[in-house]
Write an enzyme that holds these catalytic residues in place. Structure first.
Site, PDB file in Angstrom:
ATOM      1  N   GLU A 117       0.823  -1.213   0.000  1.00 20.63           N
ATOM      2  CA  GLU A 117       0.000   0.000   0.000  1.00 20.63           C
ATOM      3  C   GLU A 117       0.857   1.263   0.000  1.00 20.63           C
ATOM      4  O   GLU A 117       0.491   2.265  -0.612  1.00 20.63           O
ATOM      5  CB  GLU A 117      -0.945  -0.012   1.205  1.00 20.63           C
ATOM      6  CG  GLU A 117      -1.958  -1.155   1.209  1.00 20.63           C
ATOM      7  CD  GLU A 117      -2.824  -1.203  -0.044  1.00 20.63           C
ATOM      8  OE1 GLU A 117      -3.053  -0.145  -0.676  1.00 20.63           O
ATOM      9  OE2 GLU A 117      -3.276  -2.302  -0.405  1.00 20.63           O
TER      10      GLU A 117
ATOM     11  N   HIS B  31       3.683   6.351  -5.162  1.00 18.13           N
ATOM     12  CA  HIS B  31       3.361   6.595  -6.574  1.00 18.13           C
ATOM     13  C   HIS B  31       2.597   7.907  -6.704  1.00 18.13           C
ATOM     14  O   HIS B  31       2.805   8.691  -7.632  1.00 18.13           O
ATOM     15  CB  HIS B  31       2.526   5.416  -7.074  1.00 18.13           C
ATOM     16  CG  HIS B  31       2.433   5.302  -8.555  1.00 18.13           C
ATOM     17  ND1 HIS B  31       1.690   4.330  -9.170  1.00 18.13           N
ATOM     18  CD2 HIS B  31       2.965   6.023  -9.562  1.00 18.13           C
ATOM     19  CE1 HIS B  31       1.774   4.449 -10.474  1.00 18.13           C
ATOM     20  NE2 HIS B  31       2.543   5.479 -10.748  1.00 18.13           N
TER      21      HIS B  31
END
Length: 713
Positions: free
Chosen positions: A496, A502
């Protein structure tokens, strides 16, 4: 759509661009670095202690959820949505009157941002806030904004303002690549929504989209409903494994880890017993998706859903799945033989391998062969130690530090939520991650990532910082004991956090392609890549320390843990191939050739190998049919690409700063602003060794490498 969704756990979509480097589209000089704050403190300590709560503050200002002033009370959602819709009306009027050019795309993105900033936040609050009033208000906001978006996607005047730009070749050629791609993505959203249809059919498309949204919500809720059975129908000695309510036994899951074969069998048959209402809901959902696809010009829903992905078409997806299945076949058979052998050893009277057996017996084999009892590992994986491990990894790879920051009054929805500032050594503050990590009543049992606000370059030159939430379900720390993670929990945390980073690491000009807003079959690449780091002894040895003694996790224990992951890996992947193939068939040609249950049985026999169990309907628990409709293969495709990135960039040295910067610059930086296949083929990342061959051969070569990487795991 104009309002891009988030990839949550549902899996999660993908990220942007870093400033101040050559080739970064000239944004670096225009983005001001954010300074450090004296209120930040070390991240590890923040997660290994029980929160003390705030001092009584009768006069302090209540800022509202995520610092949004309106959201200090549930009623604020109505204010926020009304403000967003008013702003949207003004932006529509503005973009329809401006001359076509780059400004057109900027206004479209601002329109998207104004709606997403309410819809994305509400999307999270409606499932995660502990107070019903907040959840209900957020649900209403989601519906209101969603309906507005569907209408905007069929607004002819709005469409024509973009069409004028894209129809002018000279103007298009003058756009930078990211601006051109974002304009094309907005146009694509119009087209798949039926903008080319006449007025009556456009209204039909809007109505179908709204109906699909309602059916999706209903089906999703139904996937978690427990089933019950009269308790006299179950053997007395296994009833204590389930909840007993009066004369009934309640079964709310598969109990896949139970050591009792009969408990697992009973749970499987009861939990997966078909519910007529849920079955009708699924059939309606699939039928309406097919009607919408055909209405807007696609032969199947899958053809519509896969536009712009790495795979591009359902034909490519099925080719990928069939070839992957062929490559896995022999290893899968060996896995099943191994698992069957363990079942025969422990239960010789009933040694037939059934679908409820592999998770448990694979675990038995791992424990016996590698001695990896989770209780031996948990003391070395305190949550604080794992967060420091992530901090060390990001620092060495990317020059990034995570700092804990005290949230303001009313900023978070639960006392245990931690707020992290993500800070780059030269670029300053990149964004915020809210960590909703601990269990509570009513919280969804899923680990996922939510985009709350996407990053974008604002007109005044400032950068709108991204904000995300990571949601896990970990035990609370106590006064004397920190939260201790199993190896699986630790891997999920890394996964996660891959999504979160990201979202943080780019600097795209447009929020429409920021964070995890990229094609679904690329969105899981950064998170799956983080699993490789979580299973590398060089990384784990940097942070795994006994919470009492400070002793490092012995290297042989790390090695055993990593080796154990290979047990049953082919069978596990074959199961995912089966799920992905089922998803493709359900979203393929309609009317379906048989019932969804008969299709399940046929597909299971072809792609998995273990027998279908009569009077079960696993598809009614397949929640990913909502968020990943026609795209469930994405996990396998992303795993293959992540495997390629790991082997080419990080296997030799997981802390290689040069490789980390290249990975950020050539892959993470672009979000959805660059086609994923171009990134996978980019020789600067090192994944392509095919030089200047023509595009078709490059694509086919890359496709076959992806299949090989997927099969290799």
């Amino acid at each position: 759509m104009l309002c891009a969704g988030r990839l949550g756990g549902l899996g999660s979509r993908a990220a942007p661009l870093w400033p101040g480097r050559a080739g970064s589209r000239g944004l670096g000089a225009r983005i001001r670095a954010r300074g450090v704050s004296t209120s930040w403190f070390p991240v590890g300590a923040a997660f290994n202690v029980k929160p003390q709560g705030r001092r009584l503050d009768l006069f302090g200002e209540r800022r509202g959820l995520f610092g949004v002033p309106e959201l200090s009370a549930p009623e604020g959602f109505r204010v926020a949505q009304e403000n967003a819709l008013r702003k949207a009306d003004l932006l529509v009027e503005r973009v329809c009157s401006v001359a076509p050019g780059p400004q057109t795309v900027l206004i479209f993105d601002e329109l998207s941002d104004s709606l997403c900033r309410v819809a994305d936040l509400a999307d999270f609050v409606k499932i995660a806030h502990p107070e019903p009033a907040f959840r209900e208000a957020a649900e209403e906001a989601c519906t209101s904004i969603g309906t507005a978006v569907e209408k905007l996607n069929t607004n002819v005047e709005l469409y024509r303002s973009l069409q004028k730009l894209l129809a002018d070749k000279k103007l298009v050629d003058s756009l930078d690549p990211e601006t051109r791609r974002v304009a094309e993505l907005f146009m694509f959203d119009f087209e798949i929504s039926g903008i080319h249809l006449d007025k009556e059919k456009r209204k039909r498309a809007v109505d179908l989209n709204v109906k699909i949204l309602d059916l999706s919500n209903t089906f999703l809720m139904g996937t978690n409903f427990p089933n019950k059975i009269e308790k006299h129908l179950l053997p007395e000695h296994i009833r204590q494994n389930f909840v007993v309510a009066g004369n009934h036994v309640i079964v709310d899951g598969l109990h896949a880890e139970s050591p009792d074969d009969l408990v697992r069998e009973a749970a499987y048959k009861i939990f997966l017993y078909p519910n007529a209402g849920q079955l009708r809901c699924l059939e309606e959902l699939l039928s309406n998706r097919d009607l919408l696809a055909k209405l807007v010009g696609y032969s199947t829903y899958s053809h519509r859903a896969l536009q712009g992905t790495i795979a591009q078409s359902p034909e490519t997806v099925m080719q990928f799945l069939e070839k992957l299945s062929e490559k896995l076949s022999e290893r899968t058979i060996r896995d099943f033989e191994m698992i069957r052998g363990m079942k025969m050893k422990l239960n010789p009277q009933n040694s037939e391998l059934m679908p409820w057996d592999p998770p448990y017996y694979s675990g038995v084999i791992r424990a016996e062969r590698y001695n990896i009892e989770p209780s031996l590992y948990c003391p070395f994986f305190s949550l604080g130690a794992c967060m420091e491990g992530l901090n060390t990894l990001f620092g060495r790879l990317l020059g990034i530090t995570l700092y804990a920051e005290q949230p303001a009054k009313g900023e978070v929805w639960c006392e245990g939520v931690r707020k992290l500032a993500v800070v780059h050594e030269s670029e300053g503050l990149l964004g915020y991650i809210y960590c909703d990590f601990f269990q509570r009543a009513g919280k969804p049992h899923q680990d996922c990532h939510f985009t709350i606000r996407g990053g974008r370059l604002k007109e005044d030159g400032d950068y709108q910082l991204p904000v995300v939430v990571l949601m896990l379900n970990l035990p609370h720390p106590s006064r004397n004991l920190p939260t201790l993670l199993t190896p699986g929990m630790m891997e999920n945390l890394f996964h996660e956090m891959g999504h979160a980073m990201h979202s943080m690491l780019g600097r795209t000009r447009y929020q429409h392609v920021t964070g995890t807003r990229c094609p679904t079959d690329f969105a899981e690449v950064p998170s799956i890549l983080m699993e490789y780091f979580a299973n590398d002894h060089r990384v784990v040895s940097q942070f795994a320390r006994h919470y009492q003694t400070g002793q490092s996790l012995p290297k042989n224990m790390v090695s055993r843990l990593c080796e154990s992951k290979k047990v049953g890996a082919a069978a596990d992947m074959q199961l995912q191939v089966f799920y992905a193939a089922l998803d493709q068939i359900y979203h393929g040609k309609h009317p379906l050739t048989a019932s969804t249950t008969d299709i399940l049985r046929e597909t299971q026999e072809k792609f998995y190998g273990l027998p279908y169990v009569p009077n079960t309907a696993w598809q009614l628990r397949f929640s990913h049919l909502v968020g990943y409709g026609a795209k469930y293969y994405s996990y396998l495709m992303s795993r293959a690409v992540a495997s390629m990135v790991w082997k080419e960039c990080f296997r030799r040295d997981p802390f290689n700063r040069t490789a980390g910067e290249r990975y950020r610059r050539e892959m993470l930086a672009h979000g959805g602003g660059k086609e994923p296949m171009l990134m996978v083929q980019d020789p600067r990342l090192g994944l392509s060794d095919i030089g200047t061959n023509p595009p078709f051969y490059r694509k086919m070569h890359t496709f076959h490498r992806v299949i090989a990487a997927a099969a290799a795991g």
